[in-house]
Design an enzyme around this catalytic site. Sequence first.
Site, short mmCIF file in Angstrom:
data_model
loop_
_atom_site.label_atom_id
_atom_site.label_comp_id
_atom_site.label_asym_id
_atom_site.label_seq_id
_atom_site.Cartn_x
_atom_site.Cartn_y
_atom_site.Cartn_z
N CYS A 14 0.86 -1.18 0.00
CA CYS A 14 0.00 0.00 0.00
C CYS A 14 0.89 1.23 0.00
O CYS A 14 2.09 1.14 0.27
CB CYS A 14 -0.90 0.01 1.24
SG CYS A 14 -1.96 -1.45 1.38
N ARG A 46 1.25 1.45 -6.03
CA ARG A 46 1.42 0.57 -4.88
C ARG A 46 0.11 -0.08 -4.44
O ARG A 46 0.09 -0.90 -3.51
CB ARG A 46 2.03 1.34 -3.71
CG ARG A 46 3.40 1.94 -3.99
CD ARG A 46 3.93 2.66 -2.78
NE ARG A 46 4.19 1.75 -1.69
CZ ARG A 46 5.31 1.08 -1.51
NH1 ARG A 46 6.29 1.20 -2.38
NH2 ARG A 46 5.46 0.28 -0.47
N TRP A 95 -4.03 -1.70 -1.25
CA TRP A 95 -4.17 -2.98 -1.92
C TRP A 95 -4.65 -3.95 -0.86
O TRP A 95 -3.96 -4.24 0.09
CB TRP A 95 -2.84 -3.44 -2.50
CG TRP A 95 -3.00 -4.56 -3.48
CD1 TRP A 95 -2.63 -5.85 -3.31
CD2 TRP A 95 -3.56 -4.46 -4.79
NE1 TRP A 95 -2.94 -6.58 -4.42
CE2 TRP A 95 -3.50 -5.76 -5.34
CE3 TRP A 95 -4.11 -3.43 -5.55
CZ2 TRP A 95 -3.98 -6.04 -6.63
CZ3 TRP A 95 -4.57 -3.71 -6.81
CH2 TRP A 95 -4.50 -5.00 -7.34
N ASN A 121 0.76 0.09 6.06
CA ASN A 121 1.19 -0.81 5.00
C ASN A 121 1.81 -2.03 5.67
O ASN A 121 2.73 -1.88 6.48
CB ASN A 121 2.20 -0.14 4.08
CG ASN A 121 2.74 -1.09 3.01
OD1 ASN A 121 2.11 -2.06 2.66
ND2 ASN A 121 3.93 -0.80 2.51
N GLY A 122 1.31 -3.22 5.36
CA GLY A 122 1.85 -4.43 5.96
C GLY A 122 0.75 -5.32 6.48
O GLY A 122 -0.42 -5.19 6.14
N GLU A 501 11.57 -14.12 -19.00
CA GLU A 501 11.16 -12.73 -18.78
C GLU A 501 10.07 -12.33 -19.77
O GLU A 501 9.13 -11.61 -19.42
CB GLU A 501 12.37 -11.80 -18.90
CG GLU A 501 12.07 -10.31 -18.79
CD GLU A 501 11.45 -9.90 -17.46
OE1 GLU A 501 10.97 -8.74 -17.38
OE2 GLU A 501 11.43 -10.71 -16.52
N LYS A 505 6.31 -11.01 -18.68
CA LYS A 505 5.75 -9.74 -19.12
C LYS A 505 4.38 -9.94 -19.77
O LYS A 505 3.45 -9.17 -19.55
CB LYS A 505 6.69 -9.05 -20.12
CG LYS A 505 7.89 -8.39 -19.50
CD LYS A 505 7.50 -7.20 -18.64
CE LYS A 505 8.56 -6.88 -17.62
NZ LYS A 505 8.63 -7.84 -16.51
N GLU A 508 1.83 -10.80 -17.04
CA GLU A 508 1.58 -9.70 -16.11
C GLU A 508 0.57 -8.69 -16.62
O GLU A 508 -0.32 -8.27 -15.89
CB GLU A 508 2.90 -8.95 -15.82
CG GLU A 508 3.81 -9.61 -14.83
CD GLU A 508 5.05 -8.79 -14.58
OE1 GLU A 508 5.44 -8.62 -13.41
OE2 GLU A 508 5.65 -8.29 -15.56
N HIS A 524 9.17 -32.53 -24.86
CA HIS A 524 8.96 -33.41 -23.71
C HIS A 524 7.67 -33.04 -22.99
O HIS A 524 7.63 -32.95 -21.76
CB HIS A 524 10.15 -33.34 -22.75
CG HIS A 524 11.41 -33.86 -23.35
ND1 HIS A 524 11.69 -35.21 -23.45
CD2 HIS A 524 12.47 -33.21 -23.92
CE1 HIS A 524 12.87 -35.38 -24.04
NE2 HIS A 524 13.36 -34.18 -24.33
N LYS A 621 3.77 -3.17 -7.29
CA LYS A 621 5.16 -2.98 -7.69
C LYS A 621 6.16 -3.74 -6.82
O LYS A 621 7.09 -4.34 -7.32
CB LYS A 621 5.50 -1.48 -7.66
CG LYS A 621 6.89 -1.14 -8.20
CD LYS A 621 7.02 -1.46 -9.66
CE LYS A 621 8.38 -1.09 -10.22
NZ LYS A 621 8.53 -1.57 -11.61
#
Length: 626
Positions: A14, A46, A95, A121-122, A501, A505, A508, A524, A621
């Site tokens: 947050c 955030r 969040w 935050n936490g 990567e 992307k 995401e 395989h 983030k």
Amino acid sequence: MLRTLEILAVFILCGIIGVAIDVNNNCSEFKAAEIITKGLKSLEYRGYDSVGIALIDKNTRKIIVKKGKGKLDDVSKEYSFLLTPGCIGIGHTRWATHGAPTNINAHPHTDCKGDIALVHNGIIKNFLSLKKMLLNSGHTFKSDTDTEVVAHLIEELASTSSNFYEGFKKSISMLEGSFALAVVTTYEPEKIFFAKKESPLIIGLSKSSNFLASDIPAMLEYTNEFVPLNDGDIGWLSPREVFIENLKAGIVEIRKRKILVDWKPEMAKKGGYPHYMIKEIYEQPLALKSTFEGLISDETIIEAADLISKKDKIFIAAAGTSYHAGLVTKYFIEKITGRAVYTFISSEYKNIEYLVDNDTAIIVISQSGETIDTIKAMRSSKNRGGVIFAITNVIGSTIGREANYVVPMRAGPEIGVAATKTFLTQVLVGSMLAVNLGKSIGKINETEYNQMINTLSYSPNIVGSSISMTEGIMKKLPERFSSKNSIYFLGRGLGVPLAYEAALKMKEITYIHAEAYPAGESKHGPIALIEKDFPVFFVVTKDTYEEIASNIAEMNARDAYTIALASEEKLENLQPRLTITVPKVDLLLEPYSLIPPIQLLSYYTAVVRGLDPDKPRNLAKTVTVE
């Protein structure tokens, strides 16, 4: 059965901001509300499911709380944030963890009487036991959050303490979990109280105002002088004073903690681009130039390489995109030095910690320096005698402060949730470390060393060329497969972590299922999913042309839509259905040639699908709690 609310493992963060302006100097009626609202806008990456502010009205000396579910622009307009009077205030963008995103669960939260308001935050792990105790004492609760418990706990303990701060300290000592807290109260209306454990919190200083925030960009418009807070720090700030003490170490001498940040405010804004992500993709040449120049002007990486060369074991710990940068670093260290490197995802540190001892070097990689899994991996390794080498973008972060050696990426602020410029700057630092390590252990001579450093100096130019060569096709290509449900990214050698990567992307920000494999592994199992026009991207590095050609042929035979990202070299041997040509470069420079088109592909696919690439669902983030 596990009590899931007590030990909840989530990926959230947050945003917090606090502002204290001198009433007698530059505090107009709505100045603090304006600063808080602007700061929240810069922190919206955030978390953005609810937002709120709390200010102390300088006339009535009462706390005014405005908050609601939704994004800042909508909630601010609905509740007239900018018309909230006061010179001392706090704000929060959330969040959700404990409690769904609702108006009631939005921060700030208050005590029974409305004399205390706080943002957090936490996660408070012991909130259920604290809440039970407070309910028995007669407190009533409005929300389902762990945060509201803290407001009532402070109310309870402040009422039996000699002053508010003492009650605040007692409350903090009872909390278990992670937290960054900012508190305002009518008992001391000229101050903002704060405390930090694991979640990031930074103080900003100016002559007649002081600030508090989760991240530097929220304060850049008003100051470039900051004081990072450490775990266990607690204190208060007013418009002209800041007091910090550490619960273990005592009073903090602030001048020794001060740092100056040379980021300009406009660096943290979109600069005319439609999204931060595309802006930051275009910023990569400048970011890499800054990283390279910093590396050659600072001997830290040379000293670290000398130390690592004397250790028997080399580990790399990271998460997400940083983990992929770690895999690239591993590739170059092993190729240049012949030394084995073990790379692990930070959250799995307990599975390898028994291997760490005094003969171990641990390279930790974290853009923010606040990734909790990586912090815990670092601390565990350090406690077992390992030497920590950190690659981070924030010097004053927890990882930046606690590592034995720190090399800053110098990428500047990255606002978009999907890492772009920070990935390639991490790769550059890792590559420079590999080259210096090769020299330290005698695997390359002075001439070879200088040639490699000179090669890496071209990384900014290669990124610029790659963007120029591929942007046109990357704007058009998503129209072909944006409606697809799945995509493969395949590579060999160095191409494997780059493929990882690429898949991350795509997942995401486009919400298309994307998987990456070593190309030889595709037969395989994964090849069973191939059907007509199934998109398969091949990330082709110069040392894998011959081997990967057969993998392309296998996919072509099954009517896959094969796309090769490759330089002009030996293209006739590949024969994909589509080739995207990137600059022909030395192996050391291939990440800077191959990654930009992958970033552009993900960005433009998200746009075609009508998505906001800066705010992907369920993501934030920095992961600051487990």
